[in-house]
Enzyme design. Structure first.
Site, mmCIF file in Angstrom:
data_model
loop_
_atom_site.group_PDB
_atom_site.id
_atom_site.type_symbol
_atom_site.label_atom_id
_atom_site.label_comp_id
_atom_site.label_asym_id
_atom_site.label_seq_id
_atom_site.Cartn_x
_atom_site.Cartn_y
_atom_site.Cartn_z
ATOM 1 N N PHE A 167 -51.247 -11.580 44.470
ATOM 2 C CA PHE A 167 -51.730 -10.281 43.981
ATOM 3 C C PHE A 167 -51.682 -10.155 42.465
ATOM 4 O O PHE A 167 -52.384 -9.329 41.884
ATOM 5 C CB PHE A 167 -50.892 -9.141 44.605
ATOM 6 C CG PHE A 167 -49.559 -8.936 43.926
ATOM 7 C CD1 PHE A 167 -49.469 -8.198 42.743
ATOM 8 C CD2 PHE A 167 -48.392 -9.494 44.439
ATOM 9 C CE1 PHE A 167 -48.249 -8.030 42.108
ATOM 10 C CE2 PHE A 167 -47.177 -9.330 43.798
ATOM 11 C CZ PHE A 167 -47.113 -8.603 42.625
ATOM 12 N N LYS A 186 -59.514 -16.980 50.034
ATOM 13 C CA LYS A 186 -58.800 -15.910 50.760
ATOM 14 C C LYS A 186 -57.881 -15.251 49.726
ATOM 15 O O LYS A 186 -56.763 -15.682 49.483
ATOM 16 C CB LYS A 186 -57.977 -16.546 51.902
ATOM 17 C CG LYS A 186 -57.649 -15.639 53.068
ATOM 18 C CD LYS A 186 -56.883 -14.395 52.752
ATOM 19 C CE LYS A 186 -55.446 -14.655 52.350
ATOM 20 N NZ LYS A 186 -54.777 -13.428 51.811
ATOM 21 N N GLU A 197 -54.554 -9.835 50.075
ATOM 22 C CA GLU A 197 -55.047 -8.631 50.758
ATOM 23 C C GLU A 197 -54.613 -7.360 50.018
ATOM 24 O O GLU A 197 -55.063 -6.268 50.344
ATOM 25 C CB GLU A 197 -54.579 -8.617 52.224
ATOM 26 C CG GLU A 197 -53.087 -8.429 52.449
ATOM 27 C CD GLU A 197 -52.274 -9.716 52.289
ATOM 28 O OE1 GLU A 197 -52.654 -10.576 51.485
ATOM 29 O OE2 GLU A 197 -51.228 -9.831 52.959
ATOM 30 N N SER A 254 -45.690 -17.008 46.569
ATOM 31 C CA SER A 254 -44.220 -17.057 46.565
ATOM 32 C C SER A 254 -43.703 -18.367 47.177
ATOM 33 O O SER A 254 -44.438 -19.080 47.871
ATOM 34 C CB SER A 254 -43.685 -15.874 47.362
ATOM 35 O OG SER A 254 -44.131 -15.987 48.690
ATOM 36 N N CYS A 308 -45.822 -14.911 37.009
ATOM 37 C CA CYS A 308 -45.047 -16.084 37.418
ATOM 38 C C CYS A 308 -44.404 -16.749 36.214
ATOM 39 O O CYS A 308 -43.499 -17.547 36.344
ATOM 40 C CB CYS A 308 -45.941 -17.086 38.128
ATOM 41 S SG CYS A 308 -47.192 -17.757 37.041
ATOM 42 N N GLU A 340 -36.037 -14.827 43.070
ATOM 43 C CA GLU A 340 -37.039 -14.294 42.159
ATOM 44 C C GLU A 340 -37.116 -12.779 42.365
ATOM 45 O O GLU A 340 -37.254 -12.315 43.498
ATOM 46 C CB GLU A 340 -38.405 -14.922 42.487
ATOM 47 C CG GLU A 340 -39.495 -14.463 41.562
ATOM 48 C CD GLU A 340 -40.857 -15.095 41.903
ATOM 49 O OE1 GLU A 340 -41.154 -15.255 43.101
ATOM 50 O OE2 GLU A 340 -41.603 -15.412 40.961
HETATM 51 P P1 NAD Z 1 -47.280 -14.154 48.567
HETATM 52 O O1 NAD Z 1 -46.689 -15.486 48.760
HETATM 53 O O2 NAD Z 1 -46.727 -12.993 49.299
HETATM 54 O O3 NAD Z 1 -48.848 -14.180 48.945
HETATM 55 C C1 NAD Z 1 -49.698 -15.191 48.455
HETATM 56 C C2 NAD Z 1 -50.858 -15.387 49.428
HETATM 57 O O4 NAD Z 1 -50.333 -15.884 50.670
HETATM 58 C C3 NAD Z 1 -51.638 -14.125 49.742
HETATM 59 O O5 NAD Z 1 -53.003 -14.434 49.786
HETATM 60 C C4 NAD Z 1 -51.122 -13.721 51.115
HETATM 61 O O6 NAD Z 1 -52.082 -13.070 51.910
HETATM 62 C C5 NAD Z 1 -50.759 -15.050 51.752
HETATM 63 N N1 NAD Z 1 -49.639 -14.930 52.703
HETATM 64 C C6 NAD Z 1 -48.628 -14.015 52.661
HETATM 65 N N2 NAD Z 1 -47.764 -14.245 53.679
HETATM 66 C C7 NAD Z 1 -48.225 -15.314 54.361
HETATM 67 C C8 NAD Z 1 -47.760 -16.036 55.500
HETATM 68 N N3 NAD Z 1 -46.635 -15.697 56.130
HETATM 69 N N4 NAD Z 1 -48.477 -17.091 55.914
HETATM 70 C C9 NAD Z 1 -49.604 -17.464 55.279
HETATM 71 N N5 NAD Z 1 -50.095 -16.805 54.196
HETATM 72 C C10 NAD Z 1 -49.418 -15.744 53.737
HETATM 73 O O7 NAD Z 1 -47.277 -13.888 46.976
HETATM 74 P P2 NAD Z 1 -47.600 -12.552 46.196
HETATM 75 O O8 NAD Z 1 -46.499 -11.583 46.402
HETATM 76 O O9 NAD Z 1 -48.996 -12.131 46.457
HETATM 77 O O10 NAD Z 1 -47.566 -13.103 44.678
HETATM 78 C C11 NAD Z 1 -46.401 -13.186 43.913
HETATM 79 C C12 NAD Z 1 -45.799 -14.572 43.972
HETATM 80 O O11 NAD Z 1 -46.718 -15.529 43.458
HETATM 81 C C13 NAD Z 1 -44.555 -14.724 43.095
HETATM 82 O O12 NAD Z 1 -43.612 -15.457 43.794
HETATM 83 C C14 NAD Z 1 -45.052 -15.480 41.877
HETATM 84 O O13 NAD Z 1 -44.048 -16.207 41.183
HETATM 85 C C15 NAD Z 1 -46.063 -16.372 42.504
HETATM 86 N N6 NAD Z 1 -47.018 -16.867 41.521
HETATM 87 C C16 NAD Z 1 -46.918 -18.169 41.117
HETATM 88 C C17 NAD Z 1 -47.778 -18.669 40.160
HETATM 89 C C18 NAD Z 1 -47.663 -20.077 39.666
HETATM 90 O O14 NAD Z 1 -48.545 -20.519 38.950
HETATM 91 N N7 NAD Z 1 -46.624 -20.818 40.007
HETATM 92 C C19 NAD Z 1 -48.774 -17.841 39.619
HETATM 93 C C20 NAD Z 1 -48.855 -16.515 40.070
HETATM 94 C C21 NAD Z 1 -47.976 -16.050 41.036
#
Ligand code: NAD
Length: 497
Positions: free
Chosen positions: A149, A173, A176, A226, A281, A381
């Site tokens: 997000f 994808k 959401e 994450s 991040c 985090e």
């Molecule tokens: P998230 O892991 O909750 O969601 C990421 C994606 O995975 C979304 O599209 C979501 O729909 C999907 N998803 C969520 N739960 C799932 C599941 N159980 N099974 C399969 N898919 C699932 O992350 P977020 O809260 O949207 O974003 C923040 C996180 O992203 C933080 O941890 C941040 O550090 C990380 N991030 C990392 C970088 C990097 O370059 N390393 C860059 C930006 C964000």
């Protein structure tokens, strides 16, 4: 209330799903749209459509593919203000942060226009008499992108322009929680001339992701999000024999040496910890104050308490709200847990709000000291404007602390000593390193990587290496002309002296 469409096959259309999730504006707490959780049949249609479109796209001349990226970059730049507003509305980010999100994405599209250079192979003549060996770099098929997000423009743009410039199809994808920016980016890509079917945008959560991860026509998966989800995606996609890369969570440290320029270090630290409400991040979430730098604690507290949360369009606001009420509850629980574990809270933003917008997901800058590495506050985090301060006696002790942390995404050092900076650069085990720079995100012609829990996969996700991820190299060894062998003849070998 509007329903967010899918980009399915060659058009933007409503989903047939009966399952929807409400989108809530983070600054007001008000619902404003609904996003469908796509049906499994829609996901299959999306993959099939991208597969078919890719069959002819892979043969489109490279300069033509590059021109699509040039046109797209121009359109994105023309639409910068409108895209900034959309990102700001969806995420609550203040305008400066939202603009940066779009702009960093545009830079990747510009980079994708160099696809011809990026896809160059190598040649060696005469590996044997009359025989040459060379490599050619080829697209692979349909890739899947799963995005978080916190950067609704930049992170999708890390993925689909490069993948498509390389000759692939792509199924995106997006999160959401912020699906509208992805749809707008796709509309503008179609306007730039993307052939119908090549890019698909589908919405959903765990169920939709799991279905796509197993899909036989998906050749590779690029994920940003994450750690727990990244680990799940990495395990599932690699078990299904996909090429996979997962950029995951972070806990980024800034080491402040006693010889750092104090005002510069404090400004950088506070901006990197609280900008975008700490939801980057590459945000700095831990400061390691070395020796006498511990005297900076009070000025850090003062600078953090001067930051003003506010609406995205408030030119005086320094940070926006958190993305959701759930994110806020999770962070409030961590703050409370930190207190119980014995960390000292020098500034608590839990009760901060913005007058007139009390239902927004506000959290003011929060500062902890007396934090120990075993505390949950330090291990997990937080992803909010919460800064933890630890102290170290020496640079080596600070380096040891950073290297022992489970994450290794970004870090920085503030110092006026070249020797200290170089020692830090050499010994630190983290992907992106800043020297007197707080958030060292590289431009797309460099790689972006992560160590330990911050990255899973064998090819790095963003920038220079991304072309290697989205392509396969084929090595050809050829005798082109049978006559060569005859002209030279078998017995004319040169005698070396
Ligand atoms: P998230 O892991 O909750 O969601 C990421 C994606 O995975 C979304 O599209 C979501 O729909 C999907 N998803 C969520 N739960 C799932 C599941 N159980 N099974 C399969 N898919 C699932 O992350 P977020 O809260 O949207 O974003 C923040 C996180 O992203 C933080 O941890 C941040 O550090 C990380 N991030 C990392 C970088 C990097 O370059 N390393 C860059 C930006 C964000």
């Amino acid at each position: 209330m509007t329903n967010v469409p899918l980009l399915l096959e060659s058009s933007f259309q409503p989903s047939a799903s009966t399952e929807y999730r409400e989108l809530v504006q983070p600054a007001t707490g008000q619902p404003y749209a609904k996003v469908p959780m796509a049906t499994l049949a829609e996901l299959d249609r999306a993959v099939e459509s991208a597969r078919q479109a890719q069959q002819s796209w892979r043969d489109v001349a490279l300069p033509e593919r590059a021109r699509l990226m040039m046109r797209y970059a121009t359109i994105l730049k023309d639409q910068l203000a409108a895209l900034t507003e959309l990102v700001a509305l969806e995420t609550g980010k203040v305008h400066a942060d939202a603009r940066g999100d779009v702009w960093r994405g545009i830079e990747v599209v510009e980079h994708a226009a160099s696809v011809a250079q990026l896809m160059m192979g190598e040649t060696v003549e005469n590996v044997a008499r009359g025989i040459d060996t060379y490599s050619i770099v080829q697209p692979m098929g349909v890739f899947l992108g799963i995005t978080p997000f916190n950067f609704p423009a930049m992170i999708p743009l890390w993925m689909f322009p490069l993948a498509i410039a390389c000759g692939n199809g792509f199924v995106l994808k997006p999160s959401e929680q912020v699906p509208q920016t992805a749809i707008r980016l796709a509309e503008l890509f179609m306007e730039a001339g993307c052939p119908p079917g090549l890019l698909q945008v589908v919405h959903g959560g765990a169920k939709q992701v799991d279905h796509l991860l197993q899909h036989p026509q998906i050749v590779g998966v690029s994920f940003v999000g994450s750690v727990p989800v990244g680990q799940h995606v990495y395990r599932t996609a690699s078990a299904a024999m996909k090429r996979v890369q997962c950029m995951a969570g972070a806990k980024n440290h800034m080491v402040v040496m006693p010889d750092a320029a104090p005002a510069q270090a404090i400004n950088a630290l506070v901006g990197a910890a609280c900008g975008a409400a700490g939801q980057r991040c590459m945000a700095i979430s831990v400061a390691v104050l070395v020796g006498q730098a511990s005297n900076l604690l009070e000025p850090i507290r003062a600078a953090m308490s001067a930051l003003k949360p506010g609406l995205w369009n408030d030119a005086h606001a320094d940070l926006g709200p958190l993305i959701s009420a759930q994110a806020k509850s999770r962070i409030l629980a961590l703050i409370e847990h930190g207190r119980q574990e014995g960390a000292r809270c020098l500034l608590d933003g839990s009760a901060v709000t913005v007058p007139g917008y009390e239902s927004g997901h506000w959290l003011g800058p929060t500062l902890f000291t007396d934090v120990r590495p075993e505390m949950r506050l330090y291990q997990e985090e937080i992803f909010g404007p919460v800064l933890l301060c630890l102290q170290a006696e020496s640079l080596d002790e600070a380096i040891e602390l950073v290297n022992a942390n489970p994450y290794g995404n970004g870090c920085s050092i503030f110092t006026s000593s070249g020797a200290s900076a170089r020692h830090f650069q050499n010994r630190i085990q983290v992907g992106q390193v800043g020297i007197n720079v707080p958030i060292p995100v590289p431009l797309p012609f460099f790689s972006f990587t992560g160590w330990r829990k911050s990255f899973y996969g064998d090819l790095h996700a963003y920038g220079k290496q991304a072309v290697r991820f989205f392509t396969e190299t084929k090595t050809v060894t050829a005798r082109w002309f049978e006559e060569d062998a005859q002209v030279i003849g078998p017995n004319t070998s040169i005698t070396l002296k």
